[in-house]
Design an enzyme around this catalytic site. Structure first.
Site, PDB file in Angstrom:
ATOM      1  N   ARG A  44     -22.079  10.825   6.837  1.00  0.00           N
ATOM      2  CA  ARG A  44     -22.148   9.538   6.326  1.00  0.00           C
ATOM      3  C   ARG A  44     -22.554   8.599   6.639  1.00  0.00           C
ATOM      4  O   ARG A  44     -22.541   8.233   7.950  1.00  0.00           O
ATOM      5  CB  ARG A  44     -20.205   9.315   5.712  1.00  0.00           C
ATOM      6  CG  ARG A  44     -19.475   9.804   5.204  1.00  0.00           C
ATOM      7  CD  ARG A  44     -17.630   9.928   5.221  1.00  0.00           C
ATOM      8  NE  ARG A  44     -17.580   8.582   5.888  1.00  0.00           N
ATOM      9  CZ  ARG A  44     -16.047   7.958   5.123  1.00  0.00           C
ATOM     10  NH1 ARG A  44     -15.015   8.880   4.277  1.00  0.00           N
ATOM     11  NH2 ARG A  44     -16.110   6.913   5.162  1.00  0.00           N
TER      12      ARG A  44
ATOM     13  N   ARG B 142      -5.309  -0.538   0.960  1.00  0.00           N
ATOM     14  CA  ARG B 142      -5.596  -0.876   2.286  1.00  0.00           C
ATOM     15  C   ARG B 142      -6.171  -2.579   2.924  1.00  0.00           C
ATOM     16  O   ARG B 142      -6.419  -2.672   3.427  1.00  0.00           O
ATOM     17  CB  ARG B 142      -7.630  -0.671   1.738  1.00  0.00           C
ATOM     18  CG  ARG B 142      -7.917   0.758   2.881  1.00  0.00           C
ATOM     19  CD  ARG B 142      -9.199   0.418   2.604  1.00  0.00           C
ATOM     20  NE  ARG B 142      -9.701   1.968   3.658  1.00  0.00           N
ATOM     21  CZ  ARG B 142     -10.385   3.125   3.697  1.00  0.00           C
ATOM     22  NH1 ARG B 142     -10.075   3.720   2.327  1.00  0.00           N
ATOM     23  NH2 ARG B 142     -10.811   3.273   4.790  1.00  0.00           N
TER      24      ARG B 142
ATOM     25  N   ARG C  63     -15.962  -0.591  11.116  1.00  0.00           N
ATOM     26  CA  ARG C  63     -14.110  -1.030  10.333  1.00  0.00           C
ATOM     27  C   ARG C  63     -12.774  -0.447  11.161  1.00  0.00           C
ATOM     28  O   ARG C  63     -11.960  -0.755  10.132  1.00  0.00           O
ATOM     29  CB  ARG C  63     -14.475   1.257  10.142  1.00  0.00           C
ATOM     30  CG  ARG C  63     -15.716   0.863   8.566  1.00  0.00           C
ATOM     31  CD  ARG C  63     -15.992   2.072   8.316  1.00  0.00           C
ATOM     32  NE  ARG C  63     -15.180   3.529   7.890  1.00  0.00           N
ATOM     33  CZ  ARG C  63     -15.587   4.846   7.912  1.00  0.00           C
ATOM     34  NH1 ARG C  63     -16.330   5.178   9.070  1.00  0.00           N
ATOM     35  NH2 ARG C  63     -14.892   5.817   7.639  1.00  0.00           N
TER      36      ARG C  63
ATOM     37  N   ARG D  71     -17.475  13.715  12.132  1.00  0.00           N
ATOM     38  CA  ARG D  71     -18.022  14.074  10.822  1.00  0.00           C
ATOM     39  C   ARG D  71     -19.210  14.336  10.501  1.00  0.00           C
ATOM     40  O   ARG D  71     -19.933  14.060  10.581  1.00  0.00           O
ATOM     41  CB  ARG D  71     -16.718  12.960  10.320  1.00  0.00           C
ATOM     42  CG  ARG D  71     -16.892  13.496   9.008  1.00  0.00           C
ATOM     43  CD  ARG D  71     -16.018  12.168   8.056  1.00  0.00           C
ATOM     44  NE  ARG D  71     -15.805  10.995   8.615  1.00  0.00           N
ATOM     45  CZ  ARG D  71     -14.919   9.843   8.153  1.00  0.00           C
ATOM     46  NH1 ARG D  71     -13.537  10.357   7.678  1.00  0.00           N
ATOM     47  NH2 ARG D  71     -14.818   8.642   8.162  1.00  0.00           N
TER      48      ARG D  71
ATOM     49  N   LYS E 172      -6.687  11.898   6.917  1.00  0.00           N
ATOM     50  CA  LYS E 172      -6.240  11.478   4.953  1.00  0.00           C
ATOM     51  C   LYS E 172      -6.858  12.498   4.414  1.00  0.00           C
ATOM     52  O   LYS E 172      -6.562  12.802   3.405  1.00  0.00           O
ATOM     53  CB  LYS E 172      -6.679   9.486   4.325  1.00  0.00           C
ATOM     54  CG  LYS E 172      -5.288   8.886   5.565  1.00  0.00           C
ATOM     55  CD  LYS E 172      -5.824   7.874   4.911  1.00  0.00           C
ATOM     56  CE  LYS E 172      -7.025   7.207   4.933  1.00  0.00           C
ATOM     57  NZ  LYS E 172      -8.506   6.729   6.741  1.00  0.00           N
TER      58      LYS E 172
HETATM   59  P1  ADP Z   1     -10.748  10.215   6.609  1.00  0.00           P
HETATM   60  O1  ADP Z   1     -10.456  10.577   5.434  1.00  0.00           O
HETATM   61  O2  ADP Z   1      -8.527   9.487   7.157  1.00  0.00           O
HETATM   62  O3  ADP Z   1     -10.969   9.049   7.434  1.00  0.00           O
HETATM   63  P2  ADP Z   1     -10.988  12.719   7.716  1.00  0.00           P
HETATM   64  O4  ADP Z   1      -9.956  13.551   6.199  1.00  0.00           O
HETATM   65  O5  ADP Z   1     -12.363  12.178   6.232  1.00  0.00           O
HETATM   66  O6  ADP Z   1     -10.781  11.567   7.709  1.00  0.00           O
HETATM   67  O7  ADP Z   1     -10.828  13.170   8.621  1.00  0.00           O
HETATM   68  C1  ADP Z   1     -11.987  12.650   9.708  1.00  0.00           C
HETATM   69  C2  ADP Z   1     -12.556  13.815  11.124  1.00  0.00           C
HETATM   70  O8  ADP Z   1     -11.498  14.188  11.502  1.00  0.00           O
HETATM   71  C3  ADP Z   1     -12.950  14.858   9.816  1.00  0.00           C
HETATM   72  O9  ADP Z   1     -14.216  15.104  10.776  1.00  0.00           O
HETATM   73  C4  ADP Z   1     -11.938  16.269   9.833  1.00  0.00           C
HETATM   74  O10 ADP Z   1     -12.274  17.646   9.689  1.00  0.00           O
HETATM   75  C5  ADP Z   1     -10.994  15.818  11.002  1.00  0.00           C
HETATM   76  N1  ADP Z   1     -10.064  15.986  11.084  1.00  0.00           N
HETATM   77  C6  ADP Z   1      -8.429  15.918  10.221  1.00  0.00           C
HETATM   78  N2  ADP Z   1      -7.589  16.235  10.475  1.00  0.00           N
HETATM   79  C7  ADP Z   1      -8.164  16.568  12.072  1.00  0.00           C
HETATM   80  C8  ADP Z   1      -6.857  17.062  12.715  1.00  0.00           C
HETATM   81  N3  ADP Z   1      -5.651  17.253  12.398  1.00  0.00           N
HETATM   82  N4  ADP Z   1      -7.423  17.534  13.925  1.00  0.00           N
HETATM   83  C9  ADP Z   1      -8.986  17.484  14.555  1.00  0.00           C
HETATM   84  N5  ADP Z   1      -9.672  16.908  13.245  1.00  0.00           N
HETATM   85  C10 ADP Z   1      -9.299  16.854  12.539  1.00  0.00           C
HETATM   86  P1  AMP Z   2     -12.544   6.293   3.307  1.00  0.00           P
HETATM   87  O1  AMP Z   2     -13.124   7.079   2.439  1.00  0.00           O
HETATM   88  O2  AMP Z   2     -11.789   6.322   2.159  1.00  0.00           O
HETATM   89  O3  AMP Z   2     -13.261   6.248   5.023  1.00  0.00           O
HETATM   90  O4  AMP Z   2     -13.499   5.089   2.332  1.00  0.00           O
HETATM   91  C1  AMP Z   2     -14.954   4.516   2.243  1.00  0.00           C
HETATM   92  C2  AMP Z   2     -15.240   3.518   2.760  1.00  0.00           C
HETATM   93  O5  AMP Z   2     -15.007   2.678   0.545  1.00  0.00           O
HETATM   94  C3  AMP Z   2     -13.983   1.952   3.356  1.00  0.00           C
HETATM   95  O6  AMP Z   2     -14.363   1.800   4.727  1.00  0.00           O
HETATM   96  C4  AMP Z   2     -14.060   0.970   2.781  1.00  0.00           C
HETATM   97  O7  AMP Z   2     -15.525   0.384   2.817  1.00  0.00           O
HETATM   98  C5  AMP Z   2     -14.423   1.361   0.900  1.00  0.00           C
HETATM   99  N1  AMP Z   2     -13.043   1.642   0.844  1.00  0.00           N
HETATM  100  C6  AMP Z   2     -12.483   2.681   0.355  1.00  0.00           C
HETATM  101  N2  AMP Z   2     -11.054   2.526   0.203  1.00  0.00           N
HETATM  102  C7  AMP Z   2     -11.086   0.645  -0.222  1.00  0.00           C
HETATM  103  C8  AMP Z   2      -9.910   0.697  -0.393  1.00  0.00           C
HETATM  104  N3  AMP Z   2      -8.798   0.330  -0.672  1.00  0.00           N
HETATM  105  N4  AMP Z   2     -10.150  -1.575  -0.518  1.00  0.00           N
HETATM  106  C9  AMP Z   2     -11.517  -1.316  -0.623  1.00  0.00           C
HETATM  107  N5  AMP Z   2     -12.377  -0.659  -0.276  1.00  0.00           N
HETATM  108  C10 AMP Z   2     -12.321   0.834   0.094  1.00  0.00           C
END
Ligand code: ADP
Ligand code: AMP
Length: 216
Positions: free
Chosen positions: A160, A88, A171, A127, A13
């Site tokens: 992270r 969420r 999660r 990541r 995302k």
């Molecule tokens: P989210 O915001 O949904 O938690 P991230 O954008 O941080 O996810 O992506 C999670 C991990 O996967 C990161 O390490 C990112 O670089 C990697 N990633 C994102 N999109 C892809 C993809 N299409 N293919 C492979 N790896 C990806």
């Molecule tokens: P993310 O970077 O989107 O994975 O968010 C990191 C963490 O922030 C999540 O695992 C939750 O603990 C918290 N968080 C982010 N967005 C929300 C939301 N909409 N509602 C509740 N907790 C959230």
């Protein structure tokens, strides 16, 4: 345009939101990024949010909903926004639609990034995020040009705190019970667009834009 990016943790995302928000010329609003920034700056919100985030739990709706409602009222969000990581929970989804209705606005689409469980584990395991601007990298799938350095701002890349094996497990469990019901919720409203999130980053971007009927 007002768009929500929905999907499990690690689906991509944040990666997609950074690209798509530029194409749409709207702010990228990530609740995760807002919380992480507050944790780094040790604000009152950060101290409260940290308790939940590091355990892999959601920050309570009472905190999160008000925070987003205020953010959506800021001037740069007047013409649209890309929401990443909100809503969420079903309560957050209902609150968002109510907020929009009260200001006579509509949500254009909810893009669901579909990625299976095993792939999510691989993505979160590798990541690395920028401690300064929040950009997301992957050691194998999306490596930075220089080890441990952000391509965008030269910030230091870190793991992270909630990408530990234990927090990731929690999660994914929380996603299944709290967030996944939103897929059906938005489907019933006719807003859901499913995108296969397992493809390469560029291909996913193309598919998201196609789902939004945006030609570049
Ligand atoms: P989210 O915001 O949904 O938690 P991230 O954008 O941080 O996810 O992506 C999670 C991990 O996967 C990161 O390490 C990112 O670089 C990697 N990633 C994102 N999109 C892809 C993809 N299409 N293919 C492979 N790896 C990806
Ligand atoms: P993310 O970077 O989107 O994975 O968010 C990191 C963490 O922030 C999540 O695992 C939750 O603990 C918290 N968080 C982010 N967005 C929300 C939301 N909409 N509602 C509740 N907790 C959230």
């Amino acid at each position: 345009m007002r768009v929500v990016l929905l999907g499990p943790p690690g689906a991509g995302k944040g990666t997609q939101a950074k690209i798509i928000s530029k194409v749409l010329s709207v702010p990228h609003i990530s609740t995760g990024d807002i919380f992480m920034k507050n944790i780094r700056e040790e604000t009152e919100l950060g101290i409260k949010a940290k308790e939940y985030i590091h355990k892999g739990l959601l920050v309570p709706d009472e905190v999160t909903i008000g925070l987003v409602e205020n953010r959506l009222e800021e001037e740069d969000a007047g013409e649209g926004y890309l929401l990443d990581g909100f809503p969420r929970t079903l309560s957050q989804g209902e609150a968002l639609l109510k907020h929009l209705e009260s200001s006579h606005k509509m949500l254009d689409a909810v893009v669901f990034l579909d990625v299976p469980h095993e792939e999510l584990l691989l993505r979160m395991e590798g990541r690395r995020v920028c401690s300064s601007c929040g950009a997301s990298y992957h050691l194998t799938f999306n490596p930075p040009r220089e080890m441990e350095v952000c391509d965008l701002c030269s910030g230091h890349l870190i793991i992270r705190k909630d990408d530990t094996e234990e927090a990731v497990k929690e999660r994914l469990r929380v996603y299944e019970s709290e967030t996944k019901p939103l897929v059906h919720f938005f489907e019933l409203k006719g807003l859901l667009r499913r995108v296969d999130g397992t493809k390469e980053i560029d291909e996913v971007t193309e598919d998201v834009l196609e789902a939004l009927q945006i030609k570049v």
